[in-house]
Scaffold this active site. Structure first.
Site, PDB file in Angstrom:
ATOM      1  N   ASP A  34       0.830  -1.205   0.000  1.00 49.53           N
ATOM      2  CA  ASP A  34       0.000   0.000   0.000  1.00 49.53           C
ATOM      3  C   ASP A  34       0.865   1.255   0.000  1.00 49.53           C
ATOM      4  OD1 ASP A  34      -2.010  -1.718   0.169  1.00 49.53           O
ATOM      5  OD2 ASP A  34      -2.689  -1.160   2.188  1.00 49.53           O
ATOM      6  N   GLU A  36       3.947   1.660  -1.091  1.00 48.54           N
ATOM      7  CA  GLU A  36       4.603   1.887  -2.382  1.00 48.54           C
ATOM      8  C   GLU A  36       3.596   2.460  -3.384  1.00 48.54           C
ATOM      9  OE1 GLU A  36       7.924  -1.654  -2.193  1.00 48.54           O
ATOM     10  OE2 GLU A  36       5.836  -2.128  -2.560  1.00 48.54           O
ATOM     11  N   PHE A  37       2.389   1.913  -3.279  1.00 51.66           N
ATOM     12  CA  PHE A  37       1.326   2.382  -4.159  1.00 51.66           C
ATOM     13  C   PHE A  37       1.067   3.879  -3.919  1.00 51.66           C
ATOM     14  CE2 PHE A  37      -3.047   3.239  -5.236  1.00 51.66           C
ATOM     15  CZ  PHE A  37      -3.209   2.575  -6.439  1.00 51.66           C
ATOM     16  N   ASP A  38       0.990   4.254  -2.638  1.00 56.65           N
ATOM     17  CA  ASP A  38       0.721   5.657  -2.292  1.00 56.65           C
ATOM     18  C   ASP A  38       1.783   6.599  -2.845  1.00 56.65           C
ATOM     19  OD1 ASP A  38      -1.529   5.013  -1.028  1.00 56.65           O
ATOM     20  OD2 ASP A  38      -0.704   5.065   1.002  1.00 56.65           O
ATOM     21  N   LEU A  84     -36.299  -8.230 -11.818  1.00 52.59           N
ATOM     22  CA  LEU A  84     -36.441  -9.618 -12.252  1.00 52.59           C
ATOM     23  C   LEU A  84     -37.611 -10.235 -11.511  1.00 52.59           C
ATOM     24  CD1 LEU A  84     -32.718 -10.785 -12.044  1.00 52.59           C
ATOM     25  CD2 LEU A  84     -34.032 -10.360 -14.107  1.00 52.59           C
ATOM     26  N   GLU A 113     -26.149 -17.306 -13.234  1.00 50.99           N
ATOM     27  CA  GLU A 113     -25.217 -16.372 -12.587  1.00 50.99           C
ATOM     28  C   GLU A 113     -25.573 -16.221 -11.123  1.00 50.99           C
ATOM     29  OE1 GLU A 113     -25.652 -12.646 -14.630  1.00 50.99           O
ATOM     30  OE2 GLU A 113     -25.333 -13.578 -16.578  1.00 50.99           O
ATOM     31  N   LYS A 115     -26.711 -14.022  -7.950  1.00 50.29           N
ATOM     32  CA  LYS A 115     -27.508 -12.800  -7.754  1.00 50.29           C
ATOM     33  C   LYS A 115     -26.849 -11.998  -6.629  1.00 50.29           C
ATOM     34  CE  LYS A 115     -32.291 -11.286  -6.984  1.00 50.29           C
ATOM     35  NZ  LYS A 115     -31.868  -9.987  -6.645  1.00 50.29           N
ATOM     36  N   ASP A 117     -26.030  -9.197  -3.959  1.00 50.77           N
ATOM     37  CA  ASP A 117     -26.920  -8.444  -3.083  1.00 50.77           C
ATOM     38  C   ASP A 117     -26.331  -7.069  -2.819  1.00 50.77           C
ATOM     39  OD1 ASP A 117     -29.058  -7.920  -1.559  1.00 50.77           O
ATOM     40  OD2 ASP A 117     -28.504  -9.221   0.113  1.00 50.77           O
ATOM     41  N   ARG A 136     -30.599   2.807 -10.048  1.00 51.90           N
ATOM     42  CA  ARG A 136     -31.847   2.333 -10.625  1.00 51.90           C
ATOM     43  C   ARG A 136     -32.992   3.327 -10.385  1.00 51.90           C
ATOM     44  NH1 ARG A 136     -34.850  -2.719 -10.982  1.00 51.90           N
ATOM     45  NH2 ARG A 136     -36.874  -2.107 -10.212  1.00 51.90           N
ATOM     46  N   TYR A 225     -23.149  -7.341 -15.135  1.00 60.00           N
ATOM     47  CA  TYR A 225     -23.792  -8.584 -15.579  1.00 60.00           C
ATOM     48  C   TYR A 225     -24.754  -8.424 -16.750  1.00 60.00           C
ATOM     49  CZ  TYR A 225     -26.934  -6.642 -12.013  1.00 60.00           C
ATOM     50  OH  TYR A 225     -27.697  -5.811 -11.255  1.00 60.00           O
ATOM     51  N   LYS A 288     -30.754 -16.803 -17.068  1.00 59.02           N
ATOM     52  CA  LYS A 288     -31.092 -15.977 -18.235  1.00 59.02           C
ATOM     53  C   LYS A 288     -31.047 -16.815 -19.505  1.00 59.02           C
ATOM     54  CE  LYS A 288     -28.780 -12.039 -16.071  1.00 59.02           C
ATOM     55  NZ  LYS A 288     -27.607 -11.178 -16.025  1.00 59.02           N
ATOM     56  N   LYS A 312     -34.367 -17.164  -5.433  1.00 60.65           N
ATOM     57  CA  LYS A 312     -33.783 -16.600  -4.207  1.00 60.65           C
ATOM     58  C   LYS A 312     -33.587 -17.686  -3.155  1.00 60.65           C
ATOM     59  CE  LYS A 312     -35.380 -12.354  -3.185  1.00 60.65           C
ATOM     60  NZ  LYS A 312     -34.955 -11.016  -2.830  1.00 60.65           N
ATOM     61  N   CYS A 406     -32.583   8.591  28.792  1.00 64.93           N
ATOM     62  CA  CYS A 406     -31.444   7.686  28.902  1.00 64.93           C
ATOM     63  C   CYS A 406     -31.731   6.621  29.974  1.00 64.93           C
ATOM     64  CB  CYS A 406     -30.189   8.477  29.275  1.00 64.93           C
ATOM     65  SG  CYS A 406     -28.766   7.407  29.561  1.00 64.93           S
ATOM     66  N   CYS A 409     -29.177   7.428  33.013  1.00 67.45           N
ATOM     67  CA  CYS A 409     -29.134   8.662  33.806  1.00 67.45           C
ATOM     68  C   CYS A 409     -30.401   9.505  33.646  1.00 67.45           C
ATOM     69  CB  CYS A 409     -27.908   9.489  33.427  1.00 67.45           C
ATOM     70  SG  CYS A 409     -28.024  10.209  31.789  1.00 67.45           S
ATOM     71  N   CYS A 424     -27.643  10.213  24.264  1.00 66.47           N
ATOM     72  CA  CYS A 424     -27.813  10.822  25.574  1.00 66.47           C
ATOM     73  C   CYS A 424     -26.812  11.976  25.636  1.00 66.47           C
ATOM     74  CB  CYS A 424     -27.520   9.811  26.682  1.00 66.47           C
ATOM     75  SG  CYS A 424     -27.306  10.615  28.275  1.00 66.47           S
ATOM     76  N   CYS A 430     -23.176  10.695  32.721  1.00 65.45           N
ATOM     77  CA  CYS A 430     -23.880   9.445  32.423  1.00 65.45           C
ATOM     78  C   CYS A 430     -22.878   8.284  32.572  1.00 65.45           C
ATOM     79  CB  CYS A 430     -24.442   9.528  31.011  1.00 65.45           C
ATOM     80  SG  CYS A 430     -25.239   8.027  30.477  1.00 65.45           S
TER      81      CYS A 430
END
Ligand code: IVH
Length: 682
Positions: A34, A36-38, A84, A113, A115, A117, A136, A225, A288, A312, A406, A409, A424, A430
């Protein structure tokens, strides 16, 4: 640097960083660290600022975010974003397949495929460059969230290969992998913020954020997809996905072409059994029709295409009774409702409690006392209540009401606009807030007082010895010696008494004493200022150098600090306005804690190691490894744990590993001793 050279280097860095990104996000085989990437990314950022005209549209710097969107633009979908039709029944899948077979009167191939989530997205590319990303929405119109989507590393900003249409759309799902989700919720718990109920909510919440730099930190991912255009140069859906993969899109490998219902069921069964081993959530399988001509013949209803169906998976569920709801108060005062359930067996463990997260979750479930509820295990260890069996609701059952005061308290709770959690506000007195703050103060990343723990803090608080961090530094041997703790043995419910002996007391006092050498940034983190986590504390400490300078900073000055936004700036101002906080700081200062970066540390030139990557190995005489690491960072350098051709030098102590030494020598990386290193900084 002249223009020509800048252009050459910008192109080179863009290609190189994009290649590393692909290796990391698409192929899961990181090629560099990371840090080196930075360094490469920073170099590119600097060059692009100096020569903006040479910035490539697929520059990886677009991914770090930074663009703020006040309100997302509404965009009409060129092709409506249908959903779907879905089912939980294999019989219905079989009926659907039978209908298609009959209608088409010819052989049909299907593509099965996963699905995913998450949140559906439509990406538009023109001349191979990502120009728009739209949610969407209601299927007709969605939100333009392009700036946020550009921060998702696996989504190509510019396509590779050739043969892609001049302009086209590709659709898919943005999701939050389990690892990112766990990390985010852990972080939010530590910061006293409400956690997300599941990875899908976390993904959707992240994409709605106005600050794309924040989105970049959420580590989202994506699979594409579906290409909705009707004039693609392919005959089948499968071919279109293979081509999309070659253009650089993240396309799932778990795709199967099936020619019979048996093969479809095989795919379904396989993934129903194995989905838990995936690093992200899926909630079913999508089937599909593969051939585009056949898809066209079958067409769509107003809601969904007839050529696809979603099967599902049933989540593993158990029904049980809601006995009561507890309300827990955290360090920052956030109140979390927790359901107590009649114990029930679910996926191999007994479940007694379920998190309800916040008031909105209770309201959405319309929860009543004594309800029979369904519990499921999601991406989290604590199960969640997913629904209520209404026909079993006892008559006259009381609605579960979120509390107004609360539970600890009795202070009336408050809710900040736009936040899900109730708080609170009585942070001053508290009890769980006070104990939570003390526990945070002594925790490993703050003052690291290992000889104190939750139990001891609770005891010292209950006996009235400590109310704030400063009180710890007034504790005496006589107060602690002989203090009695009572444990309740979970197994048999019996009480056990333990009293603080000489050694315990000695360890506690020694731990407290040693904490006085903890550096300023960790003391600042330990104060537990809302939203000021570890990284922010570090940035504030190195920017202001002393607590006095930090306290005097106004809103705009605070905003100048890297990582500090509106929310954090306001929280800091609130914190330093309270006299009781100032009093604790004053007492801690008197006790000898570090509230500044010492002048001798400051005089170490702060950019001596800019652009350098250092690997530390072995034992050192004058400083601990942590101190050395800190010096490297304070001088703008990066620490890394393994040697590569990008390592600038090996900071070598006594007994460095022979492997490390060999590797450094073979790569021609210099070995620097502790003394030489200190001379470098001085
Ligand atoms: S195809 C017109 N494929 O599920 C067909 N959708 O419940 C377009 N989803 O709106 C969708 N994984 O957000 C398709 N492999 C997959 C999917 C998938 C998840 C989502 C998508 C869709 C929703 C329908």
């Amino acid at each position: 640097m002249d223009k020509e050279e800048a252009k050459r280097r910008i192109d080179e860095l863009t290609k190189e960083i994009n290649r590393y990104n692909r290796a990391y996000y698409l192929l899961s085989t990181p090629e560099i660290s990371d840090q080196e990437f930075d360094i490469l990314l920073k170099e590119l950022e600097a060059l692009e600022t100096a020569f903006p005209a040479f910035t490539s549209p697929d520059s990886p710097t677009h991914r770090v975010g930074g663009g703020i969107t006040k309100e997302f633009k509404q965009v009409t979908h060129q092709y409506p974003m249908l959903s779907l039709s879905n089912t939980y029944s294999r019989d219905e899948v079989q009926e659907w397949e039978g209908r298609i077979h009959k209608l088409l009167e010819e052989g049909v191939e299907y593509v099965c495929e996963l699905k995913f989530d998450g949140v559906a997205i439509g990406l538009t590319y023109r001349q191979g460059i990502l120009i728009q990303a739209v949610t969407r929405g209601d299927g007709v119109e969605g939100d333009d969230i392009t700036t946020n989507v550009k921060t998702i590393q696996s989504i190509p900003l510019q396509l590779t290969g050739d043969g892609y249409p001049a302009e086209f759309e590709i659709r898919g799902e943005i999701f939050m992998p389990h690892a990112s989700f766990r990390y985010l919720n852990k972080f939010r718990t530590e910061e006293g913020e409400a956690t997300f109920a599941n990875p899908r909510n976390a993904a959707s919440g992240s994409l709605k954020m106005q600050d794309s730099a924040e989105v970049a930190k959420r580590r989202l991912n994506c699979f594409l997809y579906y290409l909705p255009d009707t004039n693609l140069p392919f005959q089948t859906h499968y071919e279109s996905l293979q081509a999309a993969r070659n253009w650089g899109f993240p396309i799932s490998d778990y795709i199967a072409r099936c020619s019979s219902i048996e093969e479809i069921f095989e795919f379904i069964t396989m993934w129903d059994q194995n989905r838990k081993s995936l690093p992200f959530d899926i909630d079913g399988v999508v089937i599909k029709v593969n051939n585009f001509n056949q898809q066209e013949i079958l067409g769509s209803t107003a809601k969904s295409p007839r050529w696809a169906i979603a099967f599902k998976f049933k989540a593993e569920q158990a029904a049980t009774e809601l006995i009561s709801v507890d309300f827990q108060v955290g360090r920052t005062g956030a109140v979390t409702p927790v359901a107590n359930l009649r114990p029930v067996l679910l996926a191999g463990t007994i479940v007694k409690r379920a998190s309800l997260h916040n008031a909105d979750v209770i309201a959405a479930l319309d929860l009543h006392m004594g309800d029979t509820v369904y519990v499921e295990k999601g991406g989290e260890i604590i199960p969640k209540i997913t629904s209520v069996k209404l026909d079993l609701r006892p008559p006259d059952a009381d609605k579960v009401a979120f509390i107004d005061n609360c539970p600890e308290c009795n202070t009336p709770l408050v809710r900040t606009e736009g936040e899900a959690a109730w708080y609170c506000p009585n942070s001053d007195s508290c009890p769980p807030q006070i104990k939570g703050r003390l526990e945070h103060f002594i925790s490993r990343k703050a003052m690291n007082i290992e000889s104190l723990g939750e139990g001891k803090i609770e005891l010292l608080f209950d006996r009235g010895f400590i109310k704030n961090a400063a009180d710890l530094y007034n504790l005496t041997y006589d107060e602690l010696f002989g203090l009695e703790r009572i444990y309740v043995d979970e197994e048999n419910g019996k009480e056990r008494k333990v009293s603080f002996k000489e050694k315990t007391v000695h360890n506690i006092l020694q731990g407290i004493e040693q904490s006085k050498s903890i550096p300023f940034e960790r003391v600042l983190y330990g104060l537990g200022i809302r939203h000021a986590g570890e990284t922010v504390a570090k940035k504030l400490a190195t920017h202001f150098l002393s607590v006095e300078a930090l306290m005097q900073a106004d809103y705009n000055t605070l905003l100048e600090v890297d990582e500090v936004g509106e929310k954090i700036a306001l929280s800091l101002i609130d914190f330093f306005q309270l006299p009781e906080n100032l009093e604790v700081i004053r007492r801690l200062q008197n006790a000898g804690l570090n509230f500044d970066i010492k002048p001798q540390q400051r005089s170490i030139v702060r950019d001596r190691l800019t652009g350098k990557t250092v690997v530390i190995s072995g034992k050192f005489e004058l400083h601990s490894r942590d101190e050395l690491k800190q010096m490297i960072e304070q001088n703008g350098g990066k620490n890394n744990s393994s040697i590569s051709s990008k390592t600038s030098f090996l900071l070598a102590g006594i007994n460095i590993g022979p492997e490390k030494q060999k590797k450094a020598e073979s790569l021609g990386i210099p070995l620097i001793s502790e003394k030489e290193f200190l001379r470098m900084l001085d």
